[in-house]
Write a protein that holds these residues in place. Structure first.
Motif, PDB file in Angstrom:
ATOM      1  N   ARG A   1      -3.377  -7.457   6.534  1.00  0.00           N
ATOM      2  CA  ARG A   1      -4.883  -6.778   6.785  1.00  0.00           C
ATOM      3  C   ARG A   1      -4.821  -5.880   5.769  1.00  0.00           C
ATOM      4  N   TYR A   2      -3.915  -5.041   5.468  1.00  0.00           N
ATOM      5  CA  TYR A   2      -4.163  -3.665   4.848  1.00  0.00           C
ATOM      6  C   TYR A   2      -3.486  -3.570   3.322  1.00  0.00           C
ATOM      7  N   GLN A   3      -3.223  -4.839   2.889  1.00  0.00           N
ATOM      8  CA  GLN A   3      -2.386  -4.872   1.673  1.00  0.00           C
ATOM      9  C   GLN A   3      -3.199  -4.372   0.494  1.00  0.00           C
ATOM     10  N   ASN A   4      -4.519  -4.542   0.490  1.00  0.00           N
ATOM     11  CA  ASN A   4      -5.209  -3.995  -0.618  1.00  0.00           C
ATOM     12  C   ASN A   4      -6.140  -2.794  -0.343  1.00  0.00           C
ATOM     13  N   SER A   5      -5.873  -2.008   0.623  1.00  0.00           N
ATOM     14  CA  SER A   5      -6.548  -1.023   1.351  1.00  0.00           C
ATOM     15  C   SER A   5      -6.042   0.373   0.357  1.00  0.00           C
ATOM     16  N   ALA A  62       3.259 -11.030   3.270  1.00  0.00           N
ATOM     17  CA  ALA A  62       3.105 -10.032   4.221  1.00  0.00           C
ATOM     18  C   ALA A  62       4.273  -9.854   5.054  1.00  0.00           C
ATOM     19  N   TRP A  63       5.149 -10.905   4.907  1.00  0.00           N
ATOM     20  CA  TRP A  63       6.408 -10.898   5.832  1.00  0.00           C
ATOM     21  C   TRP A  63       7.616 -10.047   4.981  1.00  0.00           C
ATOM     22  N   THR A  64       7.613  -8.676   5.208  1.00  0.00           N
ATOM     23  CA  THR A  64       8.655  -7.860   4.397  1.00  0.00           C
ATOM     24  C   THR A  64       9.972  -7.339   5.119  1.00  0.00           C
ATOM     25  N   ILE A  65      10.064  -7.573   6.423  1.00  0.00           N
ATOM     26  CA  ILE A  65      11.156  -7.646   7.171  1.00  0.00           C
ATOM     27  C   ILE A  65      11.567  -8.894   8.050  1.00  0.00           C
ATOM     28  N   MET A 123       0.685  -1.326   0.064  1.00  0.00           N
ATOM     29  CA  MET A 123       0.040   0.193  -0.024  1.00  0.00           C
ATOM     30  C   MET A 123       1.109   1.196  -0.020  1.00  0.00           C
ATOM     31  N   ARG A 124       0.287   2.130  -0.653  1.00  0.00           N
ATOM     32  CA  ARG A 124       1.259   3.578  -0.605  1.00  0.00           C
ATOM     33  C   ARG A 124       0.635   4.514   0.523  1.00  0.00           C
ATOM     34  N   LEU A 125       1.594   4.867   1.344  1.00  0.00           N
ATOM     35  CA  LEU A 125       1.421   5.621   2.440  1.00  0.00           C
ATOM     36  C   LEU A 125       2.341   7.057   2.342  1.00  0.00           C
ATOM     37  N   ASP A 126       1.591   8.210   2.701  1.00  0.00           N
ATOM     38  CA  ASP A 126       2.166   9.249   2.767  1.00  0.00           C
ATOM     39  C   ASP A 126       3.007   9.155   4.170  1.00  0.00           C
ATOM     40  N   ASP A 127       3.984  10.023   4.392  1.00  0.00           N
ATOM     41  CA  ASP A 127       4.707   9.927   5.653  1.00  0.00           C
ATOM     42  C   ASP A 127       4.057  10.043   6.950  1.00  0.00           C
TER      43      ASP A 127
END
Length: 104
Positions: free
Chosen positions: A36-40, A99-102, A1-5
């Protein structure tokens, strides 16, 4: 998902809450959020979800609701009647999930 700062900070706070409140790893906390939020579509800060503190969302990512359909909110007064000992923990995302990105 794209998020601003601003929203990125908000989601980081959510992960920090899960690490400190539930004793899970940061990698698991991030994986739970990602799953949970991957497609939000999250709006720039303050998104509508910001009307609640990050711990509110953290509890919903970690626990299933109790028999009365309640989840803890992170507010001691609101949560006083909830028996945390009987709350069921949601499973973490599957180990091979994207979902495991780190890593810890």
């Amino acid at each position: 998902m794209r998020l601003d700062d601003g929203m990125l900070d908000y989601f980081r706070d959510m992960a920090n809450e899960m690490v400190s409140r539930f004793g899970i790893s940061r990698a698991e906390a991030v994986a739970r959020i990602n799953e949970r939020y991957q497609n939000s579509e999250i709006s720039p800060y303050p998104d509508l979800m910001c009307h609640e503190f990050p711990e509110y969302w953290a509890y919903g990512l970690y626990y299933y609701p109790d028999e009365a359909g309640r989840l803890p909110t992170g507010d001691e007064d609101d949560d006083e009647s909830i028996d945390f000992a009987v709350l069921k923990i949601r499973p973490a995302p599957e180990p091979d999930s994207a979902a495991w990105t780190i890593k810890d």
